[in-house]
Design a protein around this motif. Structure first.
Motif, PDB file in Angstrom:
ATOM      1  N   HIS A 163       6.401   1.822  -7.692  1.00 57.06           N
ATOM      2  CA  HIS A 163       6.617   1.609  -6.363  1.00 57.06           C
ATOM      3  C   HIS A 163       7.739   1.933  -6.139  1.00 57.06           C
ATOM      4  O   HIS A 163       8.461   1.909  -5.015  1.00 57.06           O
ATOM      5  CB  HIS A 163       6.371   0.010  -6.512  1.00 57.06           C
ATOM      6  CG  HIS A 163       4.757  -0.101  -6.857  1.00 57.06           C
ATOM      7  ND1 HIS A 163       3.764   0.031  -5.605  1.00 57.06           N
ATOM      8  CD2 HIS A 163       4.088  -0.562  -8.164  1.00 57.06           C
ATOM      9  CE1 HIS A 163       2.503  -0.451  -6.432  1.00 57.06           C
ATOM     10  NE2 HIS A 163       3.214  -1.172  -7.325  1.00 57.06           N
ATOM     11  N   THR A 164       9.075   1.972  -7.192  1.00 54.43           N
ATOM     12  CA  THR A 164      10.451   1.741  -6.650  1.00 54.43           C
ATOM     13  C   THR A 164      10.331   3.202  -6.107  1.00 54.43           C
ATOM     14  O   THR A 164      11.479   3.298  -5.667  1.00 54.43           O
ATOM     15  CB  THR A 164      11.201   1.469  -7.859  1.00 54.43           C
ATOM     16  OG1 THR A 164      10.772  -0.150  -7.779  1.00 54.43           O
ATOM     17  CG2 THR A 164      12.584   1.532  -7.793  1.00 54.43           C
ATOM     18  N   SER A 165       9.877   4.330  -6.960  1.00 52.57           N
ATOM     19  CA  SER A 165      10.318   5.438  -6.376  1.00 52.57           C
ATOM     20  C   SER A 165      10.056   6.109  -4.691  1.00 52.57           C
ATOM     21  O   SER A 165      10.820   6.758  -4.066  1.00 52.57           O
ATOM     22  CB  SER A 165       9.548   6.534  -6.967  1.00 52.57           C
ATOM     23  OG  SER A 165       9.683   6.228  -8.882  1.00 52.57           O
ATOM     24  N   LEU A 166       9.051   5.361  -4.139  1.00 53.14           N
ATOM     25  CA  LEU A 166       9.372   5.204  -2.857  1.00 53.14           C
ATOM     26  C   LEU A 166       9.682   4.938  -2.365  1.00 53.14           C
ATOM     27  O   LEU A 166      10.032   5.296  -0.437  1.00 53.14           O
ATOM     28  CB  LEU A 166       7.971   4.562  -2.634  1.00 53.14           C
ATOM     29  CG  LEU A 166       6.169   4.821  -2.715  1.00 53.14           C
ATOM     30  CD1 LEU A 166       4.971   4.009  -2.681  1.00 53.14           C
ATOM     31  CD2 LEU A 166       6.022   6.537  -2.424  1.00 53.14           C
ATOM     32  N   GLN A 208       8.168  -3.917  -2.931  1.00 56.41           N
ATOM     33  CA  GLN A 208       7.965  -4.576  -4.387  1.00 56.41           C
ATOM     34  C   GLN A 208       7.643  -5.712  -4.231  1.00 56.41           C
ATOM     35  O   GLN A 208       7.587  -7.066  -4.894  1.00 56.41           O
ATOM     36  CB  GLN A 208       8.284  -4.363  -5.078  1.00 56.41           C
ATOM     37  CG  GLN A 208       8.683  -3.050  -6.061  1.00 56.41           C
ATOM     38  CD  GLN A 208       7.614  -3.293  -7.223  1.00 56.41           C
ATOM     39  OE1 GLN A 208       6.471  -3.120  -6.675  1.00 56.41           O
ATOM     40  NE2 GLN A 208       7.830  -3.197  -8.585  1.00 56.41           N
ATOM     41  N   ALA A 209       7.564  -6.134  -2.373  1.00 53.54           N
ATOM     42  CA  ALA A 209       7.108  -7.878  -1.695  1.00 53.54           C
ATOM     43  C   ALA A 209       6.171  -8.149  -2.464  1.00 53.54           C
ATOM     44  O   ALA A 209       5.745  -9.510  -2.833  1.00 53.54           O
ATOM     45  CB  ALA A 209       7.210  -7.697  -0.832  1.00 53.54           C
ATOM     46  N   GLY A 213       7.872  -1.695   6.544  1.00 60.13           N
ATOM     47  CA  GLY A 213       6.673  -1.884   7.008  1.00 60.13           C
ATOM     48  C   GLY A 213       5.698  -1.187   5.958  1.00 60.13           C
ATOM     49  O   GLY A 213       4.260  -1.224   6.011  1.00 60.13           O
ATOM     50  N   SER A 214       5.935   0.422   6.705  1.00 59.13           N
ATOM     51  CA  SER A 214       5.027   1.252   5.392  1.00 59.13           C
ATOM     52  C   SER A 214       5.259   0.800   3.930  1.00 59.13           C
ATOM     53  O   SER A 214       4.344   0.653   3.766  1.00 59.13           O
ATOM     54  CB  SER A 214       5.437   3.038   5.798  1.00 59.13           C
ATOM     55  OG  SER A 214       5.059   3.089   7.417  1.00 59.13           O
ATOM     56  N   LEU A 215       6.871   0.651   3.590  1.00 57.35           N
ATOM     57  CA  LEU A 215       7.120   0.494   2.509  1.00 57.35           C
ATOM     58  C   LEU A 215       6.115  -0.681   1.682  1.00 57.35           C
ATOM     59  O   LEU A 215       5.470  -0.759   0.431  1.00 57.35           O
ATOM     60  CB  LEU A 215       8.434   0.348   2.370  1.00 57.35           C
ATOM     61  CG  LEU A 215       8.978   1.335   1.488  1.00 57.35           C
ATOM     62  CD1 LEU A 215      10.941   1.243   1.192  1.00 57.35           C
ATOM     63  CD2 LEU A 215       8.645   2.138   0.761  1.00 57.35           C
ATOM     64  N   PHE A 216       5.981  -1.897   3.059  1.00 63.93           N
ATOM     65  CA  PHE A 216       5.667  -2.885   2.266  1.00 63.93           C
ATOM     66  C   PHE A 216       4.126  -2.730   2.320  1.00 63.93           C
ATOM     67  O   PHE A 216       3.743  -3.101   1.048  1.00 63.93           O
ATOM     68  CB  PHE A 216       5.428  -3.912   3.666  1.00 63.93           C
ATOM     69  CG  PHE A 216       5.144  -5.046   2.505  1.00 63.93           C
ATOM     70  CD1 PHE A 216       5.997  -6.503   3.132  1.00 63.93           C
ATOM     71  CD2 PHE A 216       4.197  -5.863   2.837  1.00 63.93           C
ATOM     72  CE1 PHE A 216       5.492  -7.638   3.112  1.00 63.93           C
ATOM     73  CE2 PHE A 216       3.184  -6.701   2.904  1.00 63.93           C
ATOM     74  CZ  PHE A 216       4.625  -8.058   2.470  1.00 63.93           C
ATOM     75  N   ALA A 217       3.203  -2.287   2.716  1.00 64.77           N
ATOM     76  CA  ALA A 217       2.310  -1.561   3.011  1.00 64.77           C
ATOM     77  C   ALA A 217       1.494  -0.875   1.497  1.00 64.77           C
ATOM     78  O   ALA A 217       0.309  -0.950   0.827  1.00 64.77           O
ATOM     79  CB  ALA A 217       1.254  -1.372   4.047  1.00 64.77           C
ATOM     80  N   SER A 218       2.938   0.507   1.088  1.00 68.74           N
ATOM     81  CA  SER A 218       2.196   0.437   0.262  1.00 68.74           C
ATOM     82  C   SER A 218       2.057   0.697  -1.121  1.00 68.74           C
ATOM     83  O   SER A 218       0.872   0.902  -1.941  1.00 68.74           O
ATOM     84  CB  SER A 218       3.294   1.573   0.049  1.00 68.74           C
ATOM     85  OG  SER A 218       4.756   1.274  -0.328  1.00 68.74           O
ATOM     86  N   HIS A 219       3.173  -0.921  -1.461  1.00 67.82           N
ATOM     87  CA  HIS A 219       2.333  -1.475  -2.655  1.00 67.82           C
ATOM     88  C   HIS A 219       0.735  -1.756  -2.420  1.00 67.82           C
ATOM     89  O   HIS A 219      -0.009  -1.570  -3.759  1.00 67.82           O
ATOM     90  CB  HIS A 219       3.620  -2.896  -2.563  1.00 67.82           C
ATOM     91  CG  HIS A 219       3.653  -3.209  -3.842  1.00 67.82           C
ATOM     92  ND1 HIS A 219       4.169  -3.381  -5.376  1.00 67.82           N
ATOM     93  CD2 HIS A 219       1.966  -4.088  -4.271  1.00 67.82           C
ATOM     94  CE1 HIS A 219       3.844  -4.339  -6.184  1.00 67.82           C
ATOM     95  NE2 HIS A 219       2.529  -4.230  -5.814  1.00 67.82           N
ATOM     96  N   LEU A 220       0.627  -2.034  -1.628  1.00 64.49           N
ATOM     97  CA  LEU A 220      -1.317  -2.443  -1.940  1.00 64.49           C
ATOM     98  C   LEU A 220      -1.835  -0.973  -2.176  1.00 64.49           C
ATOM     99  O   LEU A 220      -3.469  -0.480  -2.764  1.00 64.49           O
ATOM    100  CB  LEU A 220      -1.623  -3.091  -0.094  1.00 64.49           C
ATOM    101  CG  LEU A 220      -3.165  -3.515  -0.707  1.00 64.49           C
ATOM    102  CD1 LEU A 220      -3.388  -4.893  -0.955  1.00 64.49           C
ATOM    103  CD2 LEU A 220      -3.867  -4.142   0.896  1.00 64.49           C
ATOM    104  N   VAL A 221      -1.884  -0.220  -1.133  1.00 67.50           N
ATOM    105  CA  VAL A 221      -2.076   1.251  -1.486  1.00 67.50           C
ATOM    106  C   VAL A 221      -2.581   1.947  -3.056  1.00 67.50           C
ATOM    107  O   VAL A 221      -3.663   1.939  -3.009  1.00 67.50           O
ATOM    108  CB  VAL A 221      -2.010   2.811   0.074  1.00 67.50           C
ATOM    109  CG1 VAL A 221      -2.480   3.740  -0.477  1.00 67.50           C
ATOM    110  CG2 VAL A 221      -2.188   1.761   1.484  1.00 67.50           C
TER     111      VAL A 221
END
Length: 228
Positions: A6-9, A30-31, A94-102
């Motif tokens: 997650h952090t790498s993104l 990581q939210a 916003g994309s980073l926030f959503a990336s966690h779920l993906v």
């Protein structure tokens, strides 16, 4: 997925916005996990332990639902775009926030709800059931982000080290979760430590990759010499 992936993104976002805070990007990515840590401490969300001592993140309806992952991303984007007047970084955050779920849909067993109050359908491709494949996929993602960021060898070694440190958790297997059944604070504390460690390591070694940041800053046009 684990904290390193997650952090790498955040490195991808930092590549495009070198003057913005890497810590802010890492926090957005990581939210959802930080929300899970808080809800786990409060006893609102919790894992289950089966008869074989294997842990299952069965009850995570709020922090890891599509509603929270995608809705939270939309709220964050709107807040940065219209309230903070930062349109350039709003879409990235916003994309980073959503990336966690993906990423978690790929790694988790089917425990990600569409809506918190609906137990079904639940999403999850269960990559975690195959630890070596899980390790390979997460490490490959970290290396791809490193390559895109154009990081140096120290950052590369740090990312590989973070993934290697995840192996004991990936291979915990049957019986590995028995202590967590006795104390519900153990698991969220372990995950919180891995998040802080990933932030500290990536933040420390990303700063040594100065050429990648400079490459994204357009060169100033050379002024014409005055006519003589």
């Amino acid at each position: 997925m684990y904290a390193a992936a997650h952090t790498s993104l955040a490195l991808v976002a930092k590549r495009h916005h070198p003057t913005r805070s890497l810590l802010g990007f890492m926090a957005a990515a990581q939210a959802a996990e930080l929300t899970w840590v808080a809800l786990s401490y409060a006893g609102i969300e919790h894992p289950t332990i089966d008869a074989h001592g294997t842990l299952h993140l069965e009850h995570i309806p709020y922090s890891h639902s599509l509603l929270f992952g995608l809705g939270g991303a939309l709220v964050l984007w709107a807040a940065l775009r219209y309230l903070a007047h930062r349109p350039q970084v709003a879409a990235v955050m916003g994309s980073l926030f959503a990336s966690h779920l993906v990423l978690d849909v790929i790694q988790h067993e089917p425990n990600i709800r569409v809506l918190p109050w609906l137990a079904h359908p639940a999403l999850g491709l269960n990559l975690q059931a195959h630890p070596w494949w899980d390790f390979a996929v997460e490490t490959a993602l970290c290396l791809a982000c490193w390559a895109y960021y154009r990081g140096d060898r120290k950052l590369l070694a740090a990312l590989i080290g973070l993934n290697l440190a995840n192996l004991p958790l990936m291979f915990a297997g049957e019986g590995g979760a028995t202590p967590m059944a006795q104390n519900r604070f153990i698991l969220p504390t372990v995950i919180l430590v891995t998040i802080v460690m990933a932030w500290a390591v990536v933040g420390r070694f990303a700063r040594t990759s100065r050429p990648s940041e400079q490459a994204m800053v357009p060169a100033r046009p050379r002024s014409e010499a005055p006519a003589g």
